[in-house]
Structures are given as C-alpha cells and as structure tokens.
Design a protein around this motif. Structure first.
Motif, PDB file in Angstrom:
ATOM      1  N   UNK A 108       0.825  -1.207   0.000  1.00 41.25           N
ATOM      2  CA  UNK A 108       0.000   0.000   0.000  1.00 41.25           C
ATOM      3  C   UNK A 108       0.858   1.256   0.000  1.00 41.25           C
ATOM      4  N   UNK A 109       1.949   1.237   0.741  1.00 39.26           N
ATOM      5  CA  UNK A 109       2.845   2.400   0.769  1.00 39.26           C
ATOM      6  C   UNK A 109       3.475   2.627  -0.607  1.00 39.26           C
ATOM      7  N   UNK A 110       3.841   1.543  -1.286  1.00 39.23           N
ATOM      8  CA  UNK A 110       4.392   1.691  -2.647  1.00 39.23           C
ATOM      9  C   UNK A 110       3.364   2.318  -3.578  1.00 39.23           C
ATOM     10  N   UNK A 111       2.112   1.859  -3.465  1.00 39.61           N
ATOM     11  CA  UNK A 111       1.068   2.370  -4.348  1.00 39.61           C
ATOM     12  C   UNK A 111       0.792   3.848  -4.075  1.00 39.61           C
ATOM     13  N   UNK A 112       0.760   4.212  -2.800  1.00 38.19           N
ATOM     14  CA  UNK A 112       0.541   5.622  -2.470  1.00 38.19           C
ATOM     15  C   UNK A 112       1.715   6.472  -2.969  1.00 38.19           C
ATOM     16  N   UNK A 113       2.928   5.945  -2.829  1.00 35.58           N
ATOM     17  CA  UNK A 113       4.125   6.702  -3.216  1.00 35.58           C
ATOM     18  C   UNK A 113       4.159   6.982  -4.715  1.00 35.58           C
ATOM     19  N   UNK A 114       3.575   6.105  -5.492  1.00 38.49           N
ATOM     20  CA  UNK A 114       3.612   6.280  -6.946  1.00 38.49           C
ATOM     21  C   UNK A 114       2.315   6.869  -7.495  1.00 38.49           C
ATOM     22  N   UNK A 115       1.395   7.229  -6.613  1.00 37.64           N
ATOM     23  CA  UNK A 115       0.120   7.774  -7.081  1.00 37.64           C
ATOM     24  C   UNK A 115       0.266   9.245  -7.431  1.00 37.64           C
ATOM     25  N   UNK A 116      -0.628   9.728  -8.254  1.00 41.08           N
ATOM     26  CA  UNK A 116      -0.604  11.136  -8.618  1.00 41.08           C
ATOM     27  C   UNK A 116      -1.184  12.041  -7.549  1.00 41.08           C
ATOM     28  N   UNK A 117      -1.682  11.434  -6.468  1.00 35.06           N
ATOM     29  CA  UNK A 117      -2.370  12.198  -5.423  1.00 35.06           C
ATOM     30  C   UNK A 117      -1.455  12.517  -4.251  1.00 35.06           C
ATOM     31  N   UNK A 118      -0.159  12.192  -4.377  1.00 36.03           N
ATOM     32  CA  UNK A 118       0.731  12.242  -3.223  1.00 36.03           C
ATOM     33  C   UNK A 118       0.866  13.654  -2.655  1.00 36.03           C
ATOM     34  N   UNK A 119       0.989  14.646  -3.501  1.00 38.52           N
ATOM     35  CA  UNK A 119       1.207  16.006  -3.008  1.00 38.52           C
ATOM     36  C   UNK A 119       0.058  16.479  -2.126  1.00 38.52           C
ATOM     37  N   UNK A 121      -1.567  14.896  -0.009  1.00 44.89           N
ATOM     38  CA  UNK A 121      -1.509  14.320   1.336  1.00 44.89           C
ATOM     39  C   UNK A 121      -0.604  15.119   2.272  1.00 44.89           C
ATOM     40  N   UNK A 122       0.135  16.068   1.714  1.00 49.11           N
ATOM     41  CA  UNK A 122       1.023  16.895   2.535  1.00 49.11           C
ATOM     42  C   UNK A 122       0.301  18.104   3.118  1.00 49.11           C
ATOM     43  N   UNK A 123      -0.943  18.302   2.747  1.00 46.44           N
ATOM     44  CA  UNK A 123      -1.677  19.495   3.158  1.00 46.44           C
ATOM     45  C   UNK A 123      -2.776  19.135   4.152  1.00 46.44           C
ATOM     46  N   UNK A 124      -3.299  20.180   4.829  1.00 46.57           N
ATOM     47  CA  UNK A 124      -4.467  19.965   5.680  1.00 46.57           C
ATOM     48  C   UNK A 124      -5.597  19.356   4.861  1.00 46.57           C
TER      49      UNK A 124
END
Length: 445
Positions: A108-119, A121-124
C-alpha cells in the motif's frame, strides 16, 4: 501540630497494606466496627475508608464490605493501567494480527508513493475527511447494513476518537447517560473527563434489561444511551431485533439520543440491523478499523444525523484538525479494493478458532462469550476475589483484567475478562490451561 485522628488511621492502614502486614483480599472491619474499635465517629471511619479507596489501597463492594487490594494488580484499564510486563502473556488487551498484514502495508505504501495524489496528502484535509474518502466509507458501511450518504459521515482518528468527539458534540457536563452495568472502559474514561453522570443498566443474557432502562428514563433525564448491540464488550451479546426496536422506542419516547458503538460488530455474520439503520435521526454510530484491520491503523467512522454533523466537525477540528491524510489514504484504498473485507473474514475465522480453544481448555467453567468474539468473560464464585486470582496469574506471567475497569455500578462482580487475540494459538492454549488451574485452585477450590 498533631495530625487529625483519621489521618493517623489512614497512614497506619496504608503502611500495613504496603508492607504486607495486611494481605490482599483481607476483609477490613465494617465502618461501625472500625468506629467502635478506634473510638471514633462513624463519619470519621467512613472518611478513613474513602481516603484509602482514593489511594487505590482498598476496594469497597456493596453488601460485602471493604477489602485490601492486591497492589500488584493494576487499578484501571488503558491509560490508567500499567503496561503488561514484557515477559507476560497478554490476555488483557486485544491486538489481533494476521500473517501477511505487514506485506499488505508495504504494498500500500508503494502504491501511495507512486500515485498522482501524493502532493495533496502533505496538506491539511477537510476536518471530517475528503469527500472521496467519506464515499469509500459509505460503500463499506453498506456491507454492515448501513445505507447512508457521504455527507453524514465523518472520519475520525480511530473509534475512540469518534466516541470522544461524539461526547464533545452532543453532551455536556452533568448530562445523564444510560450505560450497561458492564461496559467499554474507554467510554468510562470519556465520561470522567467530560463529567457525565453514568447510570448503569443491568444486563440480561441478550442485552440490557430494557424494563430497567425504561424505568430509568422515566425517573431521570437521560440525555443519551450508550450501547454496543452487536458483540458487546465484555459480555459478547448480540441484541435481538425485537430488543433493538424497543430500545429505539424508549429513546424516542423520552427524548434520548443513541450512541451506537460497533467496534467489534464486524466479527458477527448476519446480525440484526444496526440501530442507525432503523433510527438514523437519533443515532450516532461509531466504528473503525483498529479492531478489524490493525490497532495501529487509527481510522474511525462516525455516522450522524445531519443536524449533528457541524458540531461533530467542530469537535474534530478542536481535537486533531483532521485524520492523518496518509493513514486515511491507505485505509480507503483497502476499503475499496476488498482488503478490509478479506481481513475481516479471516479474523472472524481466527476468533472462532480461539473461542474453540478457550472452550476446550476452560471446559466446565461458566464462560460467557460469543462464538466469534476475541474475548471471554469468566464469572467467579461469590466468595472469590478476582484481584487475588489476577495477582496469582501475574506471578505466573499472565496478564488478565478484572471486572473493575468495565463496571459502572456500585457492585463490581468478581470476574475476569480473557482477551484471546494477542498471542499465537499454541501459547494461548497452554496459557488458558494455566488460567484454568489457577482459577480452580483459587476460586473454585
């Protein structure tokens, strides 16, 4: 200046208990007996025992007397309970884990890391969760018999946080809440923190005594009813559909709302409909993934009436702003791809296997449990002492819980709860064999 007489007596009792001159389980004189023996007023004797109880040195049991506590036994549960010793087998807390879960997390961490939605997740995040995440939860809850839209769902930092924000949003200091006479300790902690007035409701074999609940609601202004209708902790009951209907009727008649805790509901196949499915306008439903997936995955779900959603959202903002985005993203991926459903099915099988082990190793003892629960309740004879048995097991490097953390009434039953999900099956079997031996020697001799 000399210390008051009652302080001298408190100090003397405390010294005798801590040094072992008064041993665990010893019954102390009655209040009148102490007053007569020491030549003090009855109110002073009562004050002595009250202070000793506040110090955690004695326990009072209605109709039985005042007893010396075993100081090796933790007085509470969770935040108030000592950590289990590293060399002890833990039958106190449940944190069931299945083989392969760590690999699922890596993937799951690999999939999240390569997703286009990652940025993102850094925000509120929105306080109650992103719309797409709440939609994932809504689809999952349909498997639980709850049909709701995403606007009524809030994502919390675990089910305990869900309960906390529910209390913050719907109750105030002094509000009367009806609870089972034995209930989830985490709700007791919340009640203490928010100064709620808990009123215990006695139990039947299938759930709360609804006649007693109705009488309570007729005599006191019960603001809310906290209940676990599907797999009660610690007694394992599943309320029949007719009882659920009557509970809702009582709540409506007396203007109470319902807090439905479904943390362990996933373990029961084909239960009656959740209360929130029948009474969505007066029920706040709380569940999560800590029990069904992993205790470290702190993602909880709250389903609330539309009128309560703004207050709940403000409570989430006040306590944690939003659930950690990365954790929620992983959880919702697992909800959508069937991982959660798969893990829940495996855990139902695992819990049934562990209950089978408990039934075999504790055969003949009066166990109270559900066939697919991760815990079992062992009542003791009236003249037995649960803290003495718990201390005896601690000396054998086995940690269990007494009834005290679960009790909301003045009478705490002599019983222990055995959590079955935190050790491997072979160790569980041998440990329960030791529990049986200790129980027979100490309580059933």
């Amino acid at each position: 200046m000399a210390a008051p007489r009652y302080k001298t007596l408190v100090d003397a009792f405390a010294s005798d208990i801590r040094t072992g001159r008064l041993t665990a389980g010893v019954r102390l004189p009655t209040h009148r007996g102490l007053a007569a023996r020491e030549g003090i007023a009855l109110v002073t004797a009562t004050r002595v025992y009250a202070e000793l109880e506040a110090m955690g040195l004695v326990s009072r049991e209605q109709g039985r007397g005042t007893f010396v506590r075993d100081l090796a036994v933790p007085a509470g549960h969770g935040i108030d309970q000592q950590a289990v010793a590293t060399d002890a087998v833990d039958l106190n807390f449940n944190y069931p884990s299945l083989s392969g879960q760590a690999d699922l997390l890596r993937q799951a961490l690999r999939e999240v890391a390569t997703s286009g939605d990652l940025d993102s997740l850094l925000h509120y995040q929105p306080h109650r969760g992103r719309p797409q995440d709440r939609a994932s939860v809504a689809r999952h809850l349909r498997l639980r018999g709850i049909t709701t839209d995403a606007d009524r769902i809030l994502i919390a930092n675990g089910a305990q946080h869900g309960l906390a924000v529910t209390v913050m949003a719907t109750l105030g200091a002094g509000d009367v809440v009806a609870v089972d006479a034995l209930t989830y300790p985490g709700f007791k902690v919340l009640a203490h923190a928010f100064h709620l007035d808990l009123e215990p409701v006695p139990a039947t074999a299938d759930g709360p005594d609804l006649d007693a609940l109705e009488k309570l609601c007729a005599t006191r202004p019960v603001r809310a009813i906290y209940t676990m209708p599907t797999l009660h902790n610690p007694l394992g009951w599943v309320m029949p559909a007719t009882d659920r209907t009557r509970l809702i009727q009582i709540a409506r008649q007396h203007g109470s709302h319902i807090i439905e805790d479904a943390s362990y509901a996933y373990l029961v196949e084909d239960p009656p409909p959740p209360l929130v499915a029948t009474a969505p306008d007066i029920t706040v439903h709380v569940s999560g993934l800590s029990k069904s997936v992993a205790t470290g995955l702190r993602v909880g779900f709250v389903v609330a009436p539309p009128s309560a959603v703004p207050s709940l959202e403000r409570a989430i903002r006040a306590t944690t702003w939003n659930t950690p985005a990365l954790t929620t993203a992983i959880a919702c991926r697992w909800l959508d791809d069937g991982t959660v459903a798969h893990l829940e099915a495996r855990k139902r099988d695992d819990a049934r296997a562990r209950q089978s082990i408990a039934g075999q190793e504790l055969a003949g003892l009066p166990l109270i449990s559900h066939p697919s629960s991760y815990f079992t309740w062992l009542p003791l004879p009236d003249d037995a002492r649960a803290d003495r048995l718990t201390a005896a097991l601690a000396r054998r490097h086995i940690s269990v819980s007494t009834a005290e953390p679960f009790s909301t009434s003045t009478h705490t039953p002599q019983a222990i709860r055995l959590a079955l999900g935190s050790t491997d099956p072979d160790t569980l079997r041998s440990t329960l064999r030791t529990v049986r031996q200790a129980a027979v020697e100490d309580a059933y001799a």
